[in-house]
Design a protein around this motif. Sequence first.
Motif, PDB file in Angstrom:
ATOM      1  N   GLY A   1      33.646  60.844  30.730  1.00 37.33           N
ATOM      2  CA  GLY A   1      32.763  59.837  31.313  1.00 37.33           C
ATOM      3  C   GLY A   1      33.196  59.337  32.420  1.00 37.33           C
ATOM      4  N   SER A   2      33.013  58.005  32.566  1.00 35.37           N
ATOM      5  CA  SER A   2      33.378  57.143  33.727  1.00 35.37           C
ATOM      6  C   SER A   2      34.626  57.472  34.548  1.00 35.37           C
ATOM      7  CB  SER A   2      33.451  55.692  33.311  1.00 35.37           C
ATOM      8  OG  SER A   2      34.016  54.794  34.492  1.00 35.37           O
ATOM      9  N   SER A   3      34.442  58.072  36.123  1.00 36.28           N
ATOM     10  CA  SER A   3      35.303  58.350  36.914  1.00 36.28           C
ATOM     11  C   SER A   3      35.882  57.169  37.513  1.00 36.28           C
ATOM     12  CB  SER A   3      34.641  59.201  38.142  1.00 36.28           C
ATOM     13  OG  SER A   3      33.850  58.550  38.962  1.00 36.28           O
ATOM     14  N   ALA A   4      35.154  55.820  37.376  1.00 33.15           N
ATOM     15  CA  ALA A   4      35.835  54.758  37.683  1.00 33.15           C
ATOM     16  C   ALA A   4      37.195  54.276  36.913  1.00 33.15           C
ATOM     17  CB  ALA A   4      34.748  53.477  37.436  1.00 33.15           C
ATOM     18  N   GLN A   5      37.102  54.806  35.742  1.00 36.01           N
ATOM     19  CA  GLN A   5      38.309  54.356  34.928  1.00 36.01           C
ATOM     20  C   GLN A   5      39.287  55.587  34.802  1.00 36.01           C
ATOM     21  OE1 GLN A   5      37.478  53.701  30.989  1.00 36.01           O
ATOM     22  NE2 GLN A   5      36.955  55.647  30.246  1.00 36.01           N
ATOM     23  N   THR A   6      39.315  56.350  35.685  1.00 31.24           N
ATOM     24  CA  THR A   6      39.981  57.503  35.760  1.00 31.24           C
ATOM     25  C   THR A   6      41.750  57.238  35.812  1.00 31.24           C
ATOM     26  OG1 THR A   6      38.501  58.928  36.882  1.00 31.24           O
ATOM     27  CG2 THR A   6      40.722  59.624  36.955  1.00 31.24           C
ATOM     28  N   LEU A  45      32.116  40.456  41.654  1.00 29.52           N
ATOM     29  CA  LEU A  45      31.523  41.659  41.784  1.00 29.52           C
ATOM     30  C   LEU A  45      32.634  42.739  41.038  1.00 29.52           C
ATOM     31  CD1 LEU A  45      29.548  44.118  42.534  1.00 29.52           C
ATOM     32  CD2 LEU A  45      30.326  44.098  44.906  1.00 29.52           C
ATOM     33  N   VAL A  46      32.545  42.639  39.819  1.00 30.54           N
ATOM     34  CA  VAL A  46      33.340  43.462  39.027  1.00 30.54           C
ATOM     35  C   VAL A  46      32.688  44.397  37.867  1.00 30.54           C
ATOM     36  CG1 VAL A  46      35.483  41.819  39.010  1.00 30.54           C
ATOM     37  CG2 VAL A  46      33.662  41.636  37.148  1.00 30.54           C
ATOM     38  N   LEU A  47      33.187  45.395  37.505  1.00 32.68           N
ATOM     39  CA  LEU A  47      32.556  46.293  36.399  1.00 32.68           C
ATOM     40  C   LEU A  47      33.521  46.313  35.174  1.00 32.68           C
ATOM     41  CD1 LEU A  47      33.928  49.262  36.020  1.00 32.68           C
ATOM     42  CD2 LEU A  47      32.832  49.717  38.177  1.00 32.68           C
ATOM     43  N   VAL A  48      32.869  46.592  34.120  1.00 35.66           N
ATOM     44  CA  VAL A  48      33.473  46.855  32.856  1.00 35.66           C
ATOM     45  C   VAL A  48      33.357  48.119  32.213  1.00 35.66           C
ATOM     46  CG1 VAL A  48      33.965  45.862  30.502  1.00 35.66           C
ATOM     47  CG2 VAL A  48      33.442  44.345  32.096  1.00 35.66           C
ATOM     48  N   THR A  49      34.584  48.643  32.062  1.00 38.99           N
ATOM     49  CA  THR A  49      34.277  50.080  31.354  1.00 38.99           C
ATOM     50  C   THR A  49      34.246  50.061  29.937  1.00 38.99           C
ATOM     51  OG1 THR A  49      35.438  51.270  33.370  1.00 38.99           O
ATOM     52  CG2 THR A  49      35.290  52.426  31.148  1.00 38.99           C
ATOM     53  N   TYR A  50      33.516  50.664  29.356  1.00 41.72           N
ATOM     54  CA  TYR A  50      33.397  50.529  27.927  1.00 41.72           C
ATOM     55  C   TYR A  50      33.962  51.944  27.275  1.00 41.72           C
ATOM     56  CZ  TYR A  50      30.433  46.514  28.273  1.00 41.72           C
ATOM     57  OH  TYR A  50      29.722  45.287  28.578  1.00 41.72           O
ATOM     58  N   MET A  52      37.333  48.060  27.803  1.00 42.97           N
ATOM     59  CA  MET A  52      38.601  48.345  27.860  1.00 42.97           C
ATOM     60  C   MET A  52      39.319  48.138  29.247  1.00 42.97           C
ATOM     61  SD  MET A  52      41.097  49.321  25.780  1.00 42.97           S
ATOM     62  CE  MET A  52      40.280  49.909  24.391  1.00 42.97           C
ATOM     63  N   VAL A  53      38.494  48.511  30.493  1.00 48.09           N
ATOM     64  CA  VAL A  53      38.974  48.216  31.649  1.00 48.09           C
ATOM     65  C   VAL A  53      38.104  47.576  32.586  1.00 48.09           C
ATOM     66  CG1 VAL A  53      39.424  49.792  33.604  1.00 48.09           C
ATOM     67  CG2 VAL A  53      39.882  50.445  31.542  1.00 48.09           C
ATOM     68  N   PHE A  54      38.914  46.676  33.134  1.00 48.62           N
ATOM     69  CA  PHE A  54      38.119  45.530  34.070  1.00 48.62           C
ATOM     70  C   PHE A  54      38.585  46.027  35.678  1.00 48.62           C
ATOM     71  CE2 PHE A  54      37.759  42.838  30.421  1.00 48.62           C
ATOM     72  CZ  PHE A  54      36.830  42.429  30.395  1.00 48.62           C
ATOM     73  N   GLY A  55      37.624  46.418  36.255  1.00 47.54           N
ATOM     74  CA  GLY A  55      37.670  46.926  37.609  1.00 47.54           C
ATOM     75  C   GLY A  55      36.878  46.223  38.728  1.00 47.54           C
ATOM     76  N   PRO A  56      37.320  45.468  39.585  1.00 44.14           N
ATOM     77  CA  PRO A  56      37.033  44.841  40.874  1.00 44.14           C
ATOM     78  C   PRO A  56      36.063  45.952  41.569  1.00 44.14           C
ATOM     79  CG  PRO A  56      39.290  44.117  40.685  1.00 44.14           C
ATOM     80  CD  PRO A  56      39.039  45.307  39.639  1.00 44.14           C
ATOM     81  N   VAL A  57      34.864  45.924  41.992  1.00 49.19           N
ATOM     82  CA  VAL A  57      34.413  46.853  42.762  1.00 49.19           C
ATOM     83  C   VAL A  57      34.405  46.272  44.468  1.00 49.19           C
ATOM     84  CG1 VAL A  57      32.135  47.856  43.573  1.00 49.19           C
ATOM     85  CG2 VAL A  57      32.697  47.468  40.924  1.00 49.19           C
ATOM     86  N   ALA A  58      34.704  47.150  45.181  1.00 50.87           N
ATOM     87  CA  ALA A  58      34.845  46.697  46.761  1.00 50.87           C
ATOM     88  C   ALA A  58      33.858  47.332  47.445  1.00 50.87           C
ATOM     89  CB  ALA A  58      36.199  47.500  47.220  1.00 50.87           C
ATOM     90  N   VAL A  59      33.365  46.288  48.385  1.00 55.00           N
ATOM     91  CA  VAL A  59      32.554  46.689  49.289  1.00 55.00           C
ATOM     92  C   VAL A  59      33.323  47.373  50.420  1.00 55.00           C
ATOM     93  CG1 VAL A  59      30.597  45.993  51.041  1.00 55.00           C
ATOM     94  CG2 VAL A  59      30.593  45.240  48.546  1.00 55.00           C
ATOM     95  N   ALA A  60      33.712  48.540  50.510  1.00 54.97           N
ATOM     96  CA  ALA A  60      34.486  49.240  51.277  1.00 54.97           C
ATOM     97  C   ALA A  60      33.890  49.701  52.534  1.00 54.97           C
ATOM     98  CB  ALA A  60      35.386  50.520  50.643  1.00 54.97           C
ATOM     99  N   TYR A  61      34.608  49.886  53.736  1.00 52.05           N
ATOM    100  CA  TYR A  61      34.035  50.257  54.992  1.00 52.05           C
ATOM    101  C   TYR A  61      35.161  51.086  55.869  1.00 52.05           C
ATOM    102  CZ  TYR A  61      36.234  45.910  56.541  1.00 52.05           C
ATOM    103  OH  TYR A  61      37.141  44.937  57.095  1.00 52.05           O
ATOM    104  N   ASN A  62      34.515  51.643  56.835  1.00 52.98           N
ATOM    105  CA  ASN A  62      35.450  52.183  57.679  1.00 52.98           C
ATOM    106  C   ASN A  62      34.957  51.605  59.251  1.00 52.98           C
ATOM    107  OD1 ASN A  62      36.520  53.778  59.798  1.00 52.98           O
ATOM    108  ND2 ASN A  62      36.070  55.826  58.668  1.00 52.98           N
ATOM    109  N   LEU A  63      35.670  50.745  59.777  1.00 55.48           N
ATOM    110  CA  LEU A  63      35.142  50.119  61.047  1.00 55.48           C
ATOM    111  C   LEU A  63      36.552  49.751  61.639  1.00 55.48           C
ATOM    112  CD1 LEU A  63      32.415  49.540  62.255  1.00 55.48           C
ATOM    113  CD2 LEU A  63      32.524  47.131  61.638  1.00 55.48           C
TER     114      LEU A  63
END
Length: 368
Positions: free
Chosen positions: A54-59, A308-313, A128-139
């Motif tokens: 499943g989720s790659s966010a919790q890898t 801006l956080v996500l939760v992985t179940y 099981m996993v709390f992960g902040p989501v970044a608004v990530a940029y290349n500038l």
Amino acid sequence: MNIKRHGAALGLVAASALLLSACGSDNNAQRGDTAAANSANVDCGGKKELSAEGSSAQTNAIQEFVAEYAHICDGFNVAYNPTGSGAGVKQFIGGQVDFGGSDSPLKESEVEKAMQRCSGNPAWNLPMVFGPVAVAYNLPGMEGLVLKPDTIAKIFNGGIKKWNDPAIRELNSGANLPDKNIVVIYRSDESGTTDNFQKYLQAAAKDSWTQGVGKSFKGDTGEGKAKSQGVTDGVKATEGAITYVEKSFADAANLGIAKIDSGAGPVELTDEAAGKAIAAAKIKGSGHDLVLDLNALYASKEPGAYPLVLVTYELVCSKGYDAETSKAVKAFLTTAATSGQDNLTKVGYVPLPQEFRTKLLDAIKAIA
């Protein structure tokens, strides 16, 4: 009760899967007695190698959990295939894996199918996993970029196309913003990260984000890349690009991370700021189905909170496993909810608040 706390080398094998491997004796030596002392009593045993997908966010979090599981339960492994939340739900419902990982809880249309997979018993969503989501940029040359929810929404639906747009300049007074096109990079595969990001925009910027929510990106602009690593690589390779991705991936790629001003001033993405927001999350599921109500969290304007956080179940059967699988699933999840949390900060996640750990352990113990 067979409780083991021995060091072990970690080897993960999954057909056509990403191999998640932790270092052997050196890694376990670093964990040492402290991690073992902090863990709950884990009843090791049952199936030697569990399968999950499943989720790659919790890898990176799963990698920590599995290393700790191998440390506590000598000879036991979990082969985790990070194919994305959509695939994780499908594989769990289809009975192809022992548990699934998803950045969003099961939808109503999936609940009945999951019950069938669990031999007529409810499936539970365990955060099981709390992960902040970044608004990530290349500038290049632009550090400390500040964005508001409305501005983020307009960037990701094509309403703002240039880095020197007046709306961005207003939030970044004195910054040298280039007359350069913004390249939106989004997840091309079904993703719980996308779902959470769009739910955040709908809650925090409802007048600017009218495209809806779901695991597929609905912004109708930009370039799609597969999985968290794909969007990260895309931004790193493209000057002027921006994406939404878990903090651990943004940190690893050394990307810029925007501060978010929800109405009470710019907030940098830190463990403390994300933890402050997470502490306010409420459970809306019933019993041991621990689904969280994130709408109020996403719309929060609380000073100092990064919303801006996500939760992985982890998707599990409340009942319906064979005895060997049930024993191993409970041992792994107990490890993940306790000492497995100890090293999450270093890989970009926020450890579970204590109140969540207690509720999780109660649910894990109830798995039959």
